[in-house]
Design a protein around this motif. Structure first.
Motif, PDB file in Angstrom:
ATOM      1  N   PRO A 129       0.820  -1.224   0.000  1.00 35.39           N
ATOM      2  CA  PRO A 129       0.000   0.000   0.000  1.00 35.39           C
ATOM      3  C   PRO A 129       0.849   1.268   0.000  1.00 35.39           C
ATOM      4  O   PRO A 129       0.561   2.219  -0.732  1.00 35.39           O
ATOM      5  N   GLU A 163      -5.766  -5.495  -1.308  1.00 38.72           N
ATOM      6  CA  GLU A 163      -6.399  -4.175  -1.476  1.00 38.72           C
ATOM      7  C   GLU A 163      -5.509  -3.301  -2.362  1.00 38.72           C
ATOM      8  O   GLU A 163      -5.981  -2.616  -3.273  1.00 38.72           O
TER       9      GLU A 163
ATOM     10  N   ASN B  69      -5.415  -0.043   2.928  1.00 38.63           N
ATOM     11  CA  ASN B  69      -4.711   0.472   1.754  1.00 38.63           C
ATOM     12  C   ASN B  69      -4.768   1.996   1.725  1.00 38.63           C
ATOM     13  O   ASN B  69      -3.778   2.658   1.405  1.00 38.63           O
ATOM     14  N   MET B  70      -5.911   2.554   2.072  1.00 39.49           N
ATOM     15  CA  MET B  70      -6.093   4.005   2.050  1.00 39.49           C
ATOM     16  C   MET B  70      -5.017   4.715   2.882  1.00 39.49           C
ATOM     17  O   MET B  70      -4.396   5.680   2.416  1.00 39.49           O
ATOM     18  N   GLY B  72      -2.110   3.416   4.010  1.00 35.18           N
ATOM     19  CA  GLY B  72      -0.787   3.146   3.452  1.00 35.18           C
ATOM     20  C   GLY B  72      -0.507   4.001   2.230  1.00 35.18           C
ATOM     21  O   GLY B  72       0.585   4.577   2.077  1.00 35.18           O
ATOM     22  N   VAL B  73      -1.484   4.122   1.360  1.00 34.36           N
ATOM     23  CA  VAL B  73      -1.335   4.958   0.162  1.00 34.36           C
ATOM     24  C   VAL B  73      -1.084   6.414   0.568  1.00 34.36           C
ATOM     25  O   VAL B  73      -0.233   7.103  -0.002  1.00 34.36           O
ATOM     26  N   ALA B  75       0.363   7.513   3.254  1.00 38.83           N
ATOM     27  CA  ALA B  75       1.748   7.648   3.722  1.00 38.83           C
ATOM     28  C   ALA B  75       2.704   7.682   2.526  1.00 38.83           C
ATOM     29  O   ALA B  75       3.664   8.464   2.508  1.00 38.83           O
ATOM     30  N   ASP B 104       2.592   3.270   9.535  1.00 47.12           N
ATOM     31  CA  ASP B 104       2.839   3.992   8.280  1.00 47.12           C
ATOM     32  C   ASP B 104       2.833   5.509   8.475  1.00 47.12           C
ATOM     33  O   ASP B 104       3.529   6.239   7.777  1.00 47.12           O
TER      34      ASP B 104
END
Lengths: 280, 320
Positions: A129, A163, B69-70, B72-73, B75, B104
């Motif tokens: 991610p 994801e 994921n949101m 992590g993305v 970061a 993260d």
């Protein structure tokens, strides 16, 4: 501003990989802690990326256009630290402080302490991610850098990876390349006996990724796969590797996930690595 | 927009959904700074980001229903040089992605602004799965993250503006439950510096978010009973304004804290941890003791005594 590092040939990479494997042994010898099996399986991937593929400036670690590298399997920090030291981010002598009290070299990498680390990994399923964010940001900004992320195979059991894989495929982030260190062993058992990953390539393809399977110890094959033209999809290299690669009594044995060789075993391991025939 | 509409009594103060001020300010900042991006989880509508998406389509990153994921993305976007505002319903942001927030964002020390939309019990009848009452406790347990809870539209605007330039991990509640304006014109917003809205020497009411206007109402009623109540708007839960709290402990006979959050680990706990060590004072901690029953946000606040009545009662118990 330091110049970009020199690129190595496949033969040069093979010799560097031998040196990195020896460095890993030295690094974990002092604290008698580390993750030797995964360190040795991922070594050739790391060496190829840092000395044959990526653009970065150790003297200017925040260079905006540096290629991003994320080690999602953060427990293989001894391999990463050995490579970062070799690349010039810090002195090799600092490796002796691995996991020592108050050392900058924590058991899992810490970007606050070590330049060249983009993300503090350790809990599994975090690297992809984060790397997707780096790649999406590069796309939005129109930047030219690429993002590389190395995943363990066992950690693909973490749902967060999927994801991120789904979203990277959706956005067609072809400035992103993931590598799966497919050594087929996780901490407690074989991946296929625990929660099987196969058919792994089909899974990545189904998520919209350009999927390449190769020998993760073959530097020439890795170089070709990393540099192959982009096709509008993120790329994943399923790097078939041997956990503990290079040391016969460690190779492909589950108990060596984080066991540390005795002093006698260390000597044997060093001898084997020094004698290791280099393919290229 | 589907904000909960409270019945407005004739003559009552006008009330506001802070998500509007949030979205307007974010768009205004984004016009001036192309590093600002919004990251969300299929929450474009509920985070009031439709206009942002239309104006900055490339800078609205909607990862779908995937909160881990949101974060992590986000970061990774910070690593790439952006200033991400993560917009997500509070419970799914802080609950589902807690480890991503820890590792993260906070441990990495990346400048990500986590915006818990519709926090507290503002999703009322949808029930405890959709309430975000644990967020203060969870965020307080993390190192290096600033926790903001603006009390009205003005503070929401100020908090967003400050966050955009702070370059550090931030968690901010963005209220859906309509609140009146409580911040006097010209009041500077300083994170970690509480706003004393009313002076008083008998009891201190330390409130945050939705509870601030209710504390003001309680102080008015206490005054009629001869009790002088200090009202402190504690818009920053971490770092805590220790000076304002210790002054309240020294200069009054007791402290009542009030928050739309669980009573363990939130503002009340933070205040208690401080005063018990530095200047012990009698306290009452008002909050939510347990998963809420079914009811509207307004009903639930009253149900748990998170209103002027509850504050008055607690104050009289302490110093009456």
């Amino acid at each position: 501003m330091s110049p970009p590092q020199e690129r190595s040939s496949a033969a040069g990479l093979a010799e560097t990989a031998r040196q990195i494997r020896l460095s890993i042994l030295d690094t974990i010898a002092a604290p008698r802690m580390g993750h030797i099996g995964g360190d040795l399986s991922v070594t050739d991937v790391l060496v190829t990326l840092f000395f044959g593929v990526m653009r970065y400036r150790p003297g200017e670690p925040d260079w905006a256009d540096r290629d991003r590298f994320v080690l999602s399997k953060g427990h293989c920090s001894a391999a990463l630290y050995s490579v970062l030291a070799q690349a010039g981010y810090f002195e090799r002598s600092q490796l002796q402080s691995f996991m020592a009290p108050l050392s900058a070299l924590n058991g899992h990498p810490n970007r606050r302490k070590i330049k060249g680390v983009e993300a503090n990994t350790g809990p599994l399923g975090h690297g992809l991610p984060f790397a997707v964010g780096c790649a999406a940001g590069g796309r939005i900004a129109g930047a030219g850098y690429r993002t590389f992320v190395v995943l363990g195979d066992g950690e693909l059991q973490e749902g967060s990876n999927w994801e991120a894989a789904m979203y990277a495929g959706h956005r067609g982030l072809d400035n992103l390349c993931a590598v799966v260190d497919r050594n087929r062993l996780q901490q407690g058992a074989r991946t296929e006996d625990t929660n099987s990953l196969e058919p792994l390539a089909d899974k990545w393809r189904a998520f919209g990724w350009d999927t390449v399977e190769l020998d993760g110890h073959d530097h020439a094959a890795l170089l070709r796969a990393f540099e192959a033209p982009r096709d509008g999809r993120p790329r994943v290299l399923i790097a078939n590797t041997i956990k503990g690669k290079g040391v016969s009594f460690i190779e492909d044995r589950v108990e060596w996930h984080h066991k540390v060789p005795s002093p006698e075993q260390m000597l044997r391991a060093r001898e084997e690595l020094n004698r290791m025939e280099l393919a290229q | 927009m589907s904000a909960i509409d409270l019945p407005v009594r004739p003559g009552a103060a006008e009330t506001f959904d802070c998500r509007v001020a949030f979205a307007e300010t974010l768009a205004e900042l984004a016009r001036a700074d192309k590093r600002i991006v919004a990251v969300c989880n299929d929450s474009v509508g509920s985070s009031n980001l439709n206009a942002f998406r239309d104006e900055f389509p490339d800078r609205l990153i909607n990862v779908g229903i995937a909160e881990q994921n949101m974060v992590g993305v986000a970061a990774g976007l910070a690593n790439a040089g952006f200033i991400p505002f993560v917009c997500c319903a509070g419970p799914f942001l802080t609950g589902r992605a807690l480890e991503q927030i820890k590792a993260d964002v906070a441990y990495n020390n990346y400048g990500v602004v986590l915006c818990g939309q519709s926090p507290g019990m503002s999703y009322g009848e949808l029930g405890p799965t959709h309430h975000s009452i644990e967020d203060f406790a969870w965020m307080r347990a993390l190192s290096d993250i600033t926790i903001l809870n603006p009390a009205d539209p003005q503070q929401t605007r100020d908090a967003v503006r400050w966050a955009a330039g702070a370059d550090r991990p931030i968690y901010m509640r963005v209220g859906r439950f309509k609140v009146p304006a409580v911040t006097p014109a010209g009041t500077a917003f300083e994170p970690g510096r509480a706003v004393v809205l009313r002076e008083g020497g008998d009891v201190a009411l330390i409130a945050t978010g939705v509870l601030v206007s209710r504390a003001l109402e309680a102080a008015e009623r206490l005054s009629a009973q001869g009790i002088s109540a200090r009202v402190i708007n504690m818009h920053t839960i971490a770092p805590l304004d220790e000076a304002a709290i210790l002054a309240a402990a020294r200069e009054t006979r007791g402290i009542v804290t009030a928050e739309e959050a669980v009573v363990s680990g939130g503002l009340g706990s933070a205040v208690a941890e401080l005063v018990v060590q530095r200047h012990p004072a009698p306290m009452r901690i008002l909050g939510v003791p347990h998963f809420a029953p079914t009811g509207s946000a307004s009903f639930l606040l009253d149900h748990f005594g998170l209103n002027a009545d509850g504050l008055v009662r607690a104050a009289i118990e302490l110093v009456g």
